[in-house]
Scaffold this motif. Sequence first.
Motif, short mmCIF file in Angstrom:
data_model
loop_
_atom_site.label_atom_id
_atom_site.label_comp_id
_atom_site.label_asym_id
_atom_site.label_seq_id
_atom_site.Cartn_x
_atom_site.Cartn_y
_atom_site.Cartn_z
N ALA A 1 15.70 4.09 -6.11
CA ALA A 1 16.65 3.91 -7.39
C ALA A 1 16.93 4.97 -7.96
N ARG A 2 15.64 5.69 -8.29
CA ARG A 2 15.91 7.18 -8.84
C ARG A 2 16.75 8.03 -8.06
N LEU A 3 16.37 8.15 -6.63
CA LEU A 3 17.30 9.03 -5.85
C LEU A 3 18.62 8.74 -5.94
N GLN A 4 19.10 7.23 -6.10
CA GLN A 4 20.39 6.77 -5.91
C GLN A 4 20.92 7.44 -7.21
N ALA A 5 20.26 7.22 -8.33
CA ALA A 5 20.80 7.62 -9.73
C ALA A 5 21.18 9.04 -9.69
N ALA B 1 -10.07 -12.88 -0.61
CA ALA B 1 -9.62 -11.99 -1.68
C ALA B 1 -9.52 -10.58 -1.09
N ALA B 2 -9.94 -10.19 -0.09
CA ALA B 2 -9.67 -8.83 0.36
C ALA B 2 -8.10 -8.84 0.93
N ARG B 3 -7.73 -9.81 1.37
CA ARG B 3 -6.27 -9.95 1.82
C ARG B 3 -5.37 -10.08 0.52
N SER B 4 -5.81 -10.61 -0.44
CA SER B 4 -5.01 -10.56 -1.84
C SER B 4 -5.01 -9.23 -2.19
N GLN B 5 -5.93 -8.42 -2.07
CA GLN B 5 -6.16 -7.15 -2.64
C GLN B 5 -5.00 -6.31 -1.65
N ALA B 6 -4.92 -6.36 -0.57
CA ALA B 6 -4.08 -5.51 0.54
C ALA B 6 -2.78 -6.08 0.23
N GLU B 7 -2.46 -7.35 -0.16
CA GLU B 7 -1.14 -7.75 -0.40
C GLU B 7 -0.60 -7.19 -1.86
N GLU B 8 -1.55 -7.26 -2.42
CA GLU B 8 -1.13 -6.50 -3.90
C GLU B 8 -0.88 -4.89 -3.47
N GLU B 9 -1.63 -4.29 -2.88
CA GLU B 9 -1.20 -3.02 -2.68
C GLU B 9 0.13 -2.73 -1.97
N ASP B 10 0.40 -3.64 -0.93
CA ASP B 10 1.68 -3.48 -0.19
C ASP B 10 2.91 -3.65 -1.19
N ILE B 11 2.54 -4.83 -2.28
CA ILE B 11 3.63 -5.19 -3.19
C ILE B 11 3.70 -3.73 -3.96
N MET B 12 2.75 -3.20 -4.43
CA MET B 12 2.96 -2.22 -5.18
C MET B 12 3.50 -0.84 -4.49
N ARG B 13 2.98 -0.77 -3.26
CA ARG B 13 3.69 0.38 -2.64
C ARG B 13 5.29 0.21 -2.55
N GLU C 1 7.36 -1.69 -4.40
CA GLU C 1 7.88 -1.57 -5.57
C GLU C 1 8.17 0.21 -5.88
N ALA C 2 6.90 0.78 -5.74
CA ALA C 2 7.06 2.11 -5.93
C ALA C 2 8.15 2.86 -5.03
N GLU C 3 8.09 2.35 -3.76
CA GLU C 3 9.40 2.92 -2.70
C GLU C 3 10.80 2.46 -3.46
N GLU C 4 10.67 1.15 -3.94
CA GLU C 4 12.36 0.68 -4.65
C GLU C 4 12.42 1.61 -5.78
N ILE C 5 11.33 1.85 -6.51
CA ILE C 5 11.76 2.66 -7.60
C ILE C 5 12.08 4.27 -7.40
#
Length: 101
Positions: A22-26, A1-13, A15-19
């Motif tokens: 995209a904002r900077l490109q716009a 479960a701890a690994r799942s939490q770390a993976e979830e945080e990586d995915i969110m990070r 996604e935040a970087e991609e957003i």
Amino acid sequence: AARSQAEEEDIMRIEAEEIEVARLQAEEEERLNTEAEEIEAARLQAEEEERLRIEAEEKEAARAQTEEDDRRRIEAEQEAARSQAEQEDIMRIEAEEIEVA
């Protein structure tokens, strides 16, 4: 479960970087669009100023030509009047000479 939490945080990070990317490109696209519009507006303004300058030069040339034509016409009329007066003088002198003779 701890690994799942770390993976979830990586995915969110990620996604935040991609957003953010995209904002900077716009923002960059908007800046470039604004710059292109300003350049186009300046180009159109320069074209209009050039058109008006050419139009003013053409009007001035036409005015100067009309002025020159008028000057030549007046000179021709004055010359014709002088010639007419000289011709009348010659005819009067000849008439007087005939009367005297």
